[in-house]
Design an enzyme around this catalytic site. Structure first.
Site, PDB file in Angstrom:
ATOM      1  N   LYS A  23     -62.490  12.956  88.669  1.00 17.37           N
ATOM      2  CA  LYS A  23     -61.319  12.127  88.385  1.00 17.37           C
ATOM      3  C   LYS A  23     -60.306  12.884  87.522  1.00 17.37           C
ATOM      4  CE  LYS A  23     -62.400   7.871  89.931  1.00 17.37           C
ATOM      5  NZ  LYS A  23     -63.754   7.939  90.300  1.00 17.37           N
ATOM      6  N   SER A  24     -60.617  14.102  87.147  1.00 13.57           N
ATOM      7  CA  SER A  24     -59.723  14.779  86.215  1.00 13.57           C
ATOM      8  C   SER A  24     -59.030  15.945  86.900  1.00 13.57           C
ATOM      9  CB  SER A  24     -60.524  15.292  85.023  1.00 13.57           C
ATOM     10  OG  SER A  24     -61.134  16.512  85.373  1.00 13.57           O
TER      11      SER A  24
END
Ligand code: GLU
Length: 301
Positions: A230-231
């Protein structure tokens, strides 16, 4: 080699390209299946068209091919399995174990999104279908890596969705039907799905299906503790660095770096990995912190 009853799988959703976290799950599930002289299957979980990325499934399969991680049976696509999900849902409805639900997200806001009984004031033309989670909903299981797990599904999750109001099949239903249909004995995947497992076990019980063994691998987190996928630190695997990616995944799996040292072909790496793989060395921890380095993710500590 004697036939083995072990059957594992890797089941990516085509919502993006494979990254370090996907490779951890793919490589570990492949190693464990091969180590047990079992089979390893690939399933494309293309259930949720709004979240899917055009061309991602083909690119994921191509990357697995490049890595040399090949499914022992033809790849199963969930888009071809709607009739099986519908039949299972019908059984649950007939048995009174599932029900139509007209509640919206706003209706459930007061209970933190947890559904215990219907509170909708208006009926929808296309209601969702939920599993009725009764009082007897405490699920315990022994995870192959994360140890004993316990969840009170009614308290923590509530009645959960099997078919969404937009008509899409919920992951929880599809994964249970397909793991059973494909005869999967061992589910190996990321720890982000650890808290989905009790729901899957309840569904298996409701449908009279066997429960496979579960093993949840540590989540890959960036230095700030964000889930890597998610980063910004998460990069798609790059075919030009496939060998380095396999080697760094190998060390993240707690296996000895020197076993693969100096090997310069993917096939050679896989062969040596199989020779030296020792399941008892897998890291029995919930997360691994990694730092990106030239597009290759390395274990930080
Ligand atoms: N399709 C899920 C994902 O890509 C994994 C499902 C599973 O392994 O049970 O996150």
């Amino acid at each position: 080699m004697p036939p083995s009853s072990y059957r594992g799988r890797f089941a990516p959703s085509p919502t993006g390209l494979l990254h370090a976290g996907s490779l951890l799950a793919a490589f570990a599930s492949w190693l464990l299946a091969r180590h047990a002289h079992g089979q390893w299957l690939v399933r494309v979980e293309d259930l949720d068209p709004p979240r899917e990325q055009q061309g991602a499934a083909a690119a994921q399969l191509e990357m697995l091919e490049i890595l040399g991680l090949r499914s022992d049976l033809p790849v199963l696509w969930q888009h071809a399995r709607h009739a099986a999900y519908a039949a299972a849902l019908e059984r649950l409805l007939q048995a009174g174990l599932a029900f139509e639900c007209h509640c919206s997200r706003a209706d459930l806001a007061a209970t933190g999104g947890i559904h215990r009984h219907c509170v909708a004031r208006t009926r929808r033309p296309d209601p969702a279908i939920r599993l009725r989670v009764g009082g007897d909903s405490i699920v315990t299981f022994k995870d192959g890596l994360q140890g004993l797990q316990r969840q009170d599904v009614q308290a923590d999750v509530g009645d959960f969705v099997l078919r969404r109001a937009d008509g899409c099949w919920a992951y929880q239903l599809a994964v249970v039907i397909d793991d059973a249909w494909q005869g999967i004995t061992d589910v190996v995947r990321g720890a982000d799905l650890l808290d989905s497992t009790p729901r899957q076990i309840l569904l298996q019980r409701a449908l009279g299906l066997a429960t496979p063994r579960y093993l949840h691998l540590p989540l890959l987190l960036d230095a700030d503790g964000h889930k890597l996928s998610k980063s910004g630190a998460s990069r798609p695997l790059d075919a030009d660095h496939a060998l380095d990616a396999l080697v760094s995944t190998w060390t993240m799996l707690g296996q000895p770096a020197d076993a693969l040292q100096g090997i310069d072909s993917l096939a050679g790496v896989l062969q040596a990995a199989l020779q030296h793989f020792e399941p008892s060395r897998l890291p029995a921890i919930p997360a691994i912190y990694v730092a990106p380095h030239n597009g290759i993710v390395r274990a930080a500590d």
